[in-house]
Design a protein around this motif. Structure first.
Motif, PDB file in Angstrom:
ATOM      1  N   LEU A  12     -25.024  53.823 -23.404  1.00 42.95           N
ATOM      2  CA  LEU A  12     -24.730  53.770 -24.828  1.00 42.95           C
ATOM      3  C   LEU A  12     -23.230  53.956 -24.980  1.00 42.95           C
ATOM      4  CD1 LEU A  12     -26.554  53.470 -27.343  1.00 42.95           C
ATOM      5  CD2 LEU A  12     -26.335  55.936 -27.677  1.00 42.95           C
ATOM      6  N   TYR A  71     -25.752  49.418 -27.355  1.00 42.14           N
ATOM      7  CA  TYR A  71     -26.709  49.627 -26.269  1.00 42.14           C
ATOM      8  C   TYR A  71     -26.518  48.518 -25.253  1.00 42.14           C
ATOM      9  CZ  TYR A  71     -31.146  49.180 -23.765  1.00 42.14           C
ATOM     10  OH  TYR A  71     -32.095  49.042 -22.779  1.00 42.14           O
ATOM     11  N   VAL A  77     -22.260  61.546 -30.015  1.00 36.02           N
ATOM     12  CA  VAL A  77     -22.360  60.408 -30.921  1.00 36.02           C
ATOM     13  C   VAL A  77     -22.277  60.943 -32.346  1.00 36.02           C
ATOM     14  CG1 VAL A  77     -23.816  58.524 -31.752  1.00 36.02           C
ATOM     15  CG2 VAL A  77     -23.774  59.087 -29.304  1.00 36.02           C
ATOM     16  N   ARG A 100     -33.875  56.789 -27.334  1.00 41.56           N
ATOM     17  CA  ARG A 100     -33.662  55.512 -28.031  1.00 41.56           C
ATOM     18  C   ARG A 100     -33.350  54.407 -27.027  1.00 41.56           C
ATOM     19  NH1 ARG A 100     -34.357  51.651 -29.893  1.00 41.56           N
ATOM     20  NH2 ARG A 100     -33.565  50.634 -31.787  1.00 41.56           N
ATOM     21  N   CYS A 101     -32.539  54.707 -26.026  1.00 38.83           N
ATOM     22  CA  CYS A 101     -32.236  53.714 -24.990  1.00 38.83           C
ATOM     23  C   CYS A 101     -33.493  53.321 -24.220  1.00 38.83           C
ATOM     24  CB  CYS A 101     -31.187  54.252 -24.036  1.00 38.83           C
ATOM     25  SG  CYS A 101     -29.508  54.365 -24.709  1.00 38.83           S
ATOM     26  N   HIS A 124     -21.119  57.204 -24.171  1.00 39.70           N
ATOM     27  CA  HIS A 124     -21.804  58.375 -24.730  1.00 39.70           C
ATOM     28  C   HIS A 124     -22.915  58.874 -23.804  1.00 39.70           C
ATOM     29  CE1 HIS A 124     -19.732  58.200 -28.543  1.00 39.70           C
ATOM     30  NE2 HIS A 124     -20.048  56.926 -28.682  1.00 39.70           N
ATOM     31  N   THR A 171     -30.493  60.128 -27.914  1.00 43.65           N
ATOM     32  CA  THR A 171     -29.778  58.956 -27.409  1.00 43.65           C
ATOM     33  C   THR A 171     -30.493  58.373 -26.197  1.00 43.65           C
ATOM     34  OG1 THR A 171     -28.283  60.227 -25.956  1.00 43.65           O
ATOM     35  CG2 THR A 171     -27.582  59.880 -28.222  1.00 43.65           C
TER      36      THR A 171
END
Length: 283
Positions: A267, A258, A250, A229-230, A275, A226
């Motif tokens: 997130l 996002y 998640v 990815r952010c 999250h 997570t």
């Protein structure tokens, strides 16, 4: 108190037997902030990156592929087998089963070419009381030549009964929600793809059936996925400091939002449930 004693390794540990050992030993652990813990620093010199695994990691996390540079979160993947060797041992007092990754801080001092060789070291900095149990801090350092080019601190929480009254529930942040940037629909295989690329094949991330054994209705995404990815969406300065906290799992498949502004990101899930949250800025 004396610092950790170095133990040099010749190759990265294999994760599967470490996870099995940690699972078998978990019922016999007696966690507590005053417990003894390993005072060993594992050192792996001459480490070279598997470029195929790196490319798989970049694809599942959304980083550009084919660049001769490690994503800012990738050294965590390199250090994870060493951390698991320490945390799966008999002398580590927290049970590996149920251990929750609660936060990570990273400082990257310089660009890290994927083609370079590095020295990796991992040790347990200490244990601390937490309102929900006991928390361990694991330090990872990466050296290029003589210089530390990347370092991190990860906290892992073992939940158990505690009489600790020094902390209250997590402070409710008065900050307004960050503006939405994108909505992501996450496939059910994200955990399996990230597990294959990172080596972290914890069953809670792989399949609904194995996740249910640990109390989750479906598989859950890796916390480090997570954050990665952010950061892939946010962009990261070459030399930077980042901090992230994992607030709630998640579920996969699922839809998340996002959100970001300036150096902050988060997130969110349904009803604006947080999250993961964090910030990143240049150093």
């Amino acid at each position: 108190m004396a610092g950790p004693t170095d133990l040099a390794l010749t190759r990265p540990p294999s994760l599967a037997p470490l996870l099995a050992r940690g699972a078998l030993l978990s019922p016999f652990k007696r966690p507590g902030p005053d417990a003894e813990f390993p005072r060993t620093r594992l050192v792996l010199p001459g480490l070279r990156v598997d470029l195929a695994r790196l490319a798989a990691y970049e694809r599942v996390c959304g980083f550009p592929t084919g660049e001769n540079a490690l994503p800012v979160t990738y050294p965590h993947v390199l250090g994870f087998p060493l951390a698991m060797r320490l945390m799966s041992g008999r002398d580590f007092p927290l049970p590996l089963l149920g251990l929750v990754h609660t936060s990570v801080t990273v400082t990257r001092h310089a660009r890290m070419p994927a083609s370079d060789a590095y020295e990796l070291s991992v040790y347990i900095e200490g244990l601390a009381p937490h309102r929900r149990g006991t928390q361990a801090t694991v330090v990872t350092e990466v050296r290029g030549g003589r210089d530390v080019v990347w370092e991190s601190r990860s906290t892992y929480l073992a939940r158990h009964r505690t009489h600790h009254l020094g902390g209250t529930a997590r402070e409710t942040e008065a900050r307004k929600p960050l503006p939405e940037v994108a909505e992501w629909r996450l496939a059910g295989d994200v955990g399996r793809r990230y597990g294959a690329a990172s080596g972290d094949r914890n069953p809670i991330h792989l399949h609904p059936l194995t996740a249910r054994l640990f109390g989750f209705p479906r598989a859950i995404a890796h916390g480090m996925w997570t954050v990665a990815r952010c950061l892939a969406a946010h962009g990261v300065p070459e030399s930077c400091h980042l901090r992230a906290e994992f607030r709630a799992p998640v579920l996969l498949p699922g839809t998340v939002t996002y959100a970001a502004r300036d150096g902050r990101f988060e997130l969110r899930g349904r009803e604006d449930r947080i999250h993961a949250t964090g910030d990143v800025y240049p150093v």
